[in-house]
Design a protein around this motif. Structure first.
Motif, mmCIF file in Angstrom:
data_model
loop_
_atom_site.group_PDB
_atom_site.id
_atom_site.type_symbol
_atom_site.label_atom_id
_atom_site.label_comp_id
_atom_site.label_asym_id
_atom_site.label_seq_id
_atom_site.Cartn_x
_atom_site.Cartn_y
_atom_site.Cartn_z
ATOM 1 N N LYS A 43 0.520 -1.169 -0.132
ATOM 2 C CA LYS A 43 -0.019 -0.021 -0.275
ATOM 3 C C LYS A 43 0.956 0.684 -0.105
ATOM 4 N N LEU A 44 2.200 1.064 0.613
ATOM 5 C CA LEU A 44 2.994 2.298 0.949
ATOM 6 C C LEU A 44 3.730 2.680 -0.778
ATOM 7 N N VAL A 45 3.773 2.293 -1.543
ATOM 8 C CA VAL A 45 4.221 2.691 -2.787
ATOM 9 C C VAL A 45 3.626 3.670 -3.919
ATOM 10 N N PRO A 46 2.761 3.141 -3.882
ATOM 11 C CA PRO A 46 2.089 4.396 -4.376
ATOM 12 C C PRO A 46 1.898 5.816 -4.123
ATOM 13 N N PHE A 47 1.611 5.679 -2.435
ATOM 14 C CA PHE A 47 1.930 6.955 -1.839
ATOM 15 C C PHE A 47 2.990 7.572 -1.862
ATOM 16 N N LEU A 48 4.118 6.802 -1.583
ATOM 17 C CA LEU A 48 5.871 7.534 -1.952
ATOM 18 C C LEU A 48 5.648 8.181 -3.456
ATOM 19 N N LEU A 49 5.008 7.384 -4.314
ATOM 20 C CA LEU A 49 5.733 7.693 -5.324
ATOM 21 C C LEU A 49 4.869 8.687 -5.856
ATOM 22 N N ARG A 50 3.625 8.828 -5.249
ATOM 23 C CA ARG A 50 3.166 10.189 -5.955
ATOM 24 C C ARG A 50 4.042 11.622 -4.989
ATOM 25 N N LYS A 51 4.403 10.920 -3.680
ATOM 26 C CA LYS A 51 5.064 12.115 -3.275
ATOM 27 C C LYS A 51 6.502 12.415 -3.695
ATOM 28 N N GLN A 53 7.153 12.188 -7.213
ATOM 29 C CA GLN A 53 6.711 13.067 -7.905
ATOM 30 C C GLN A 53 5.796 14.463 -7.513
ATOM 31 N N LYS A 54 6.035 14.809 -6.126
ATOM 32 C CA LYS A 54 5.456 16.428 -6.225
ATOM 33 C C LYS A 54 6.436 16.640 -5.181
ATOM 34 N N LYS A 55 7.616 16.446 -4.919
ATOM 35 C CA LYS A 55 9.286 16.565 -4.744
ATOM 36 C C LYS A 55 8.769 16.770 -2.816
ATOM 37 N N GLU A 56 7.957 15.695 -2.380
ATOM 38 C CA GLU A 56 7.628 16.396 -1.032
ATOM 39 C C GLU A 56 8.238 15.509 -0.001
ATOM 40 N N GLN A 57 8.640 15.734 0.860
ATOM 41 C CA GLN A 57 9.036 14.970 2.057
ATOM 42 C C GLN A 57 7.797 13.857 3.160
ATOM 43 N N VAL A 58 8.428 13.170 3.101
ATOM 44 C CA VAL A 58 7.194 11.806 4.004
ATOM 45 C C VAL A 58 7.581 11.696 5.735
ATOM 46 N N THR A 59 7.184 11.866 6.405
ATOM 47 C CA THR A 59 7.088 11.267 7.892
ATOM 48 C C THR A 59 6.479 10.147 8.076
ATOM 49 N N THR A 113 11.837 10.917 -13.899
ATOM 50 C CA THR A 113 10.604 11.132 -12.363
ATOM 51 C C THR A 113 9.311 10.164 -13.025
ATOM 52 N N TYR A 114 9.282 9.078 -14.028
ATOM 53 C CA TYR A 114 7.969 8.686 -14.156
ATOM 54 C C TYR A 114 6.400 9.421 -14.456
ATOM 55 N N LYS A 115 7.169 10.839 -14.446
ATOM 56 C CA LYS A 115 6.163 11.528 -14.363
ATOM 57 C C LYS A 115 4.719 11.211 -15.997
ATOM 58 N N GLY A 116 3.547 11.098 -15.156
ATOM 59 C CA GLY A 116 2.817 11.180 -16.842
ATOM 60 C C GLY A 116 2.583 9.001 -16.979
ATOM 61 N N TRP A 256 14.376 16.894 -13.472
ATOM 62 C CA TRP A 256 13.206 17.667 -12.787
ATOM 63 C C TRP A 256 14.551 18.912 -11.689
ATOM 64 N N SER A 257 14.102 19.850 -12.011
ATOM 65 C CA SER A 257 15.162 20.278 -10.470
ATOM 66 C C SER A 257 14.843 20.021 -9.117
ATOM 67 N N TRP A 258 15.636 19.422 -8.632
ATOM 68 C CA TRP A 258 15.244 18.726 -7.500
ATOM 69 C C TRP A 258 16.247 19.588 -5.962
ATOM 70 N N SER A 259 14.780 19.998 -5.633
ATOM 71 C CA SER A 259 15.184 21.139 -4.359
ATOM 72 C C SER A 259 14.125 20.490 -3.072
ATOM 73 N N PHE A 260 15.001 20.511 -2.014
ATOM 74 C CA PHE A 260 13.554 19.784 -1.075
ATOM 75 C C PHE A 260 13.372 21.293 -0.453
ATOM 76 N N PRO A 261 12.289 21.702 0.286
ATOM 77 C CA PRO A 261 12.187 22.510 1.480
ATOM 78 C C PRO A 261 12.982 21.823 2.622
ATOM 79 N N LYS A 262 13.862 23.298 3.254
ATOM 80 C CA LYS A 262 14.696 22.723 4.321
ATOM 81 C C LYS A 262 13.134 22.419 5.746
#
Length: 265
Positions: A43-51, A53-59, A113-116, A256-262
């Motif tokens: 169940k975690l795989v699609p959740f993390l892939l979407r994170k 693609q959005k370049k978001e951190q996950v907790t 990126t797997y975008k699209g 992509w230009s990969w830059s995660f928020p601090k």
């Protein structure tokens, strides 16, 4: 002749390598074989892939919310194996960046990126797991792979799916239509073939987002080997890297230009 002599000679020279080409077992590493065995991690795989693609951190809290409540006690141990699977299957490193807050970055090891390719269908991520494998096969086969060679990869993946009781949708349509449409692959007739035969090459997006060296390093890392232990493949990848330095602009696609928020202190 069934295909051009140049293409046959190029492929034949690679087949003659002793202990150079990654074996079928290497293309499908053991960690990837067990990727979807655990329904709770599945169940975690699609959740993390979407994170990703959005370049978001996950907790860790977010991930624990996805898995079953009664499974949380054992999750940290299984999570380490899951991270290895994300690396093997998608070239994504799940890296902890804030130990007290248990926050993680999803770092692209390959640049893909797997975008699209990831849609609302929860099974779509099962299909994109073959992209790295197909790009690797094309590389080690001499930069082109025939329909038959790619079909063999799918046959192996189908066996894995049957054993693990998971569906992979319509893989041939995904490869010949979706990956071609998204320009990860090119699909063309083999010159002078009769009856008509077809082959696959890297598309412009694959060249822009990743490289032969990244794929070779990824494969070697999975199996704890030095990329130079495949000297012919390494030399080719190294020459490509030098060409990239001299000509950095590789078409209209760009990674992509990969830059995660601090993290907030």
């Amino acid at each position: 002749m069934g295909s051009s002599q140049g293409s046959q000679h190029r492929k034949g020279s690679r087949q003659d390598m002793e202990d150079q080409n990654p074996s079928e077992e290497m293309i499908w590493p053991q960690t990837l074989r067990h990727m979807f065995l655990n329904d709770r991690l599945y169940k975690l795989v699609p959740f993390l892939l979407r994170k990703y693609q959005k370049k978001e951190q996950v907790t860790m809290e977010e991930m624990l919310h996805i898995v079953d409540r009664d499974y949380r006690e054992h999750f940290p141990v299984i999570f380490r194996d899951f991270c290895e699977c994300m690396c093997a299957g998608f070239g994504i490193d799940v890296k902890e960046v804030d130990a007290p807050g248990h926050a993680y970055e999803l770092v692209p090891l390959l640049g893909l990126t797997y975008k699209g390719l990831l849609n609302d269908d929860s099974e779509s991520f099962l299909q994109i797991s073959v992209l790295i494998v197909i790009l690797t096969v094309i590389f080690i086969k001499g930069n082109t792979a025939s329909e038959e060679e790619i079909a063999e990869v799918l046959r192996m993946r189908k066996i894995l799916a049957q054993r693990d009781n998971i569906a992979i949708g319509e893989p041939w349509k995904f490869i010949t239509v979706d990956l071609v449409r998204e320009r990860y692959l090119e699909y063309q007739q083999i010159p002078n073939s009769y009856p008509d035969r077809y082959e696959f090459l890297w598309g412009p997006r694959a060249h822009a987002e990743t490289s032969k060296m990244k794929l070779l390093e990824h494969l070697a890392r999975l199996h704890r080997r030095d990329p130079k232990s495949y000297p012919i493949l390494y030399d080719e990848a190294w020459r490509e890297e030098q060409d990239r330095v001299r000509a950095p602009e590789l078409g209209s696609w760009s990674p992509w230009s990969w830059s995660f928020p601090k993290l907030h202190q």
